[in-house]
Design a protein around this motif. Sequence first.
Motif, PDB file in Angstrom:
ATOM      1  N   GLU A  93      -8.886  -5.302   2.050  1.00  0.00           N
ATOM      2  CA  GLU A  93      -9.844  -4.400   1.033  1.00  0.00           C
ATOM      3  C   GLU A  93     -10.768  -3.355   1.712  1.00  0.00           C
ATOM      4  O   GLU A  93     -10.948  -3.407   2.842  1.00  0.00           O
ATOM      5  CB  GLU A  93     -10.511  -5.501   0.996  1.00  0.00           C
ATOM      6  N   SER A  97      -7.178  -1.448  -4.616  1.00  0.00           N
ATOM      7  CA  SER A  97      -7.565  -2.809  -2.740  1.00  0.00           C
ATOM      8  C   SER A  97      -6.862  -3.716  -3.252  1.00  0.00           C
ATOM      9  O   SER A  97      -7.506  -4.213  -4.422  1.00  0.00           O
ATOM     10  CB  SER A  97      -8.888  -2.212  -2.471  1.00  0.00           C
ATOM     11  N   TYR A 119       1.068  -1.260  -0.075  1.00  0.00           N
ATOM     12  CA  TYR A 119       0.198   0.370  -0.215  1.00  0.00           C
ATOM     13  C   TYR A 119       1.105   1.387   0.073  1.00  0.00           C
ATOM     14  O   TYR A 119       0.331   1.946  -0.618  1.00  0.00           O
ATOM     15  CB  TYR A 119      -0.740  -0.020   1.287  1.00  0.00           C
TER      16      TYR A 119
END
Length: 323
Positions: free
Chosen positions: A122, A248, A44
């Motif tokens: 998620e 995601s 991320y």
Amino acid sequence: MAQSKGKSPAIELEVGERTVRISNPDRVYFPARGETKLDLVNYYLSVGDGIVRALRERPCMLHRFPEGVAGEKVHQKRLPHGAPPWMETVRVKFPRYNRTADELCVTELAHVAWAVQMSTVEFHPWNSRRADTEKPDEWRIDLDPMPECPFDRVRRVAHVAHEVLDDLGAVGYPKTSGGSGIHIYVRVEPTYGFSDVRRAALAFAREVERRAPDDVTTTWWRKDRDPKKLFVDFNQNARDHTIAAAYSVRGNPEGTVSTPIRWDEVDDVDPKDFTIQTVPARFAELGDLHETIDDNVYTLDTLLEWAARDEREGAEEPPPPED
């Protein structure tokens, strides 16, 4: 990738101006290749601009996997307990239950990193923002294949959807779903409520079905749909219905990613190729393919005219979604 051997010592990461503590960094989250919780955090961070753009100022439901994706999934609407004071939220109401929830509202990358620390895999944002959570600014086209629908059909329908968007003068931003479908996002003026956006989305879906009747269904009840066809899921625009954001990760053993793509990639794309292992290099090379989405805002007036036409001609209206 590091392998899990019981509890590993916590580490601290500097994310922008924040310090985020990551506990159990070596816990395996994705068994297919052995990626860990720390690998997920680093993924991320590697797509930071993209994931923050996708989530910015939207109420966000979290899909948490405290033991990794092989374990139990927790659907979390409220911000988890123990949040530091710099985490941000937005309050949303659920009229059916007469309840409210303070949902995560991402404005910086550290918010994402802390959510992953709390076992989020998620991120499922609303299609409205906290300035007015009742007025969506994102129209979502979900090309959802039925169980026997091949991905070549998904590709064909994506091109038909693109053709209809071009006819409308709307700019669509496609992405893989991280599963077996394709999503297309369109920025819209936040002047209509959820029911109107859903109604416009249904009018669009019906037009795609008219142009590709052998490939597409808009039949409401799943049991009545042809299992070989693709359902254009207009109901993803209903209030409090969410789908995985661009960038995601999905909660499967391979750690697939819902990944923005170019229109000229549709014919060759294989969603299984986009994982937490491969997407960082793609992002480093291409940047965020949805970077300009806020520059291309569409008004729903024409689609609502189509909806009124369909209703005059006797088109069956699906039941209203539950709040």
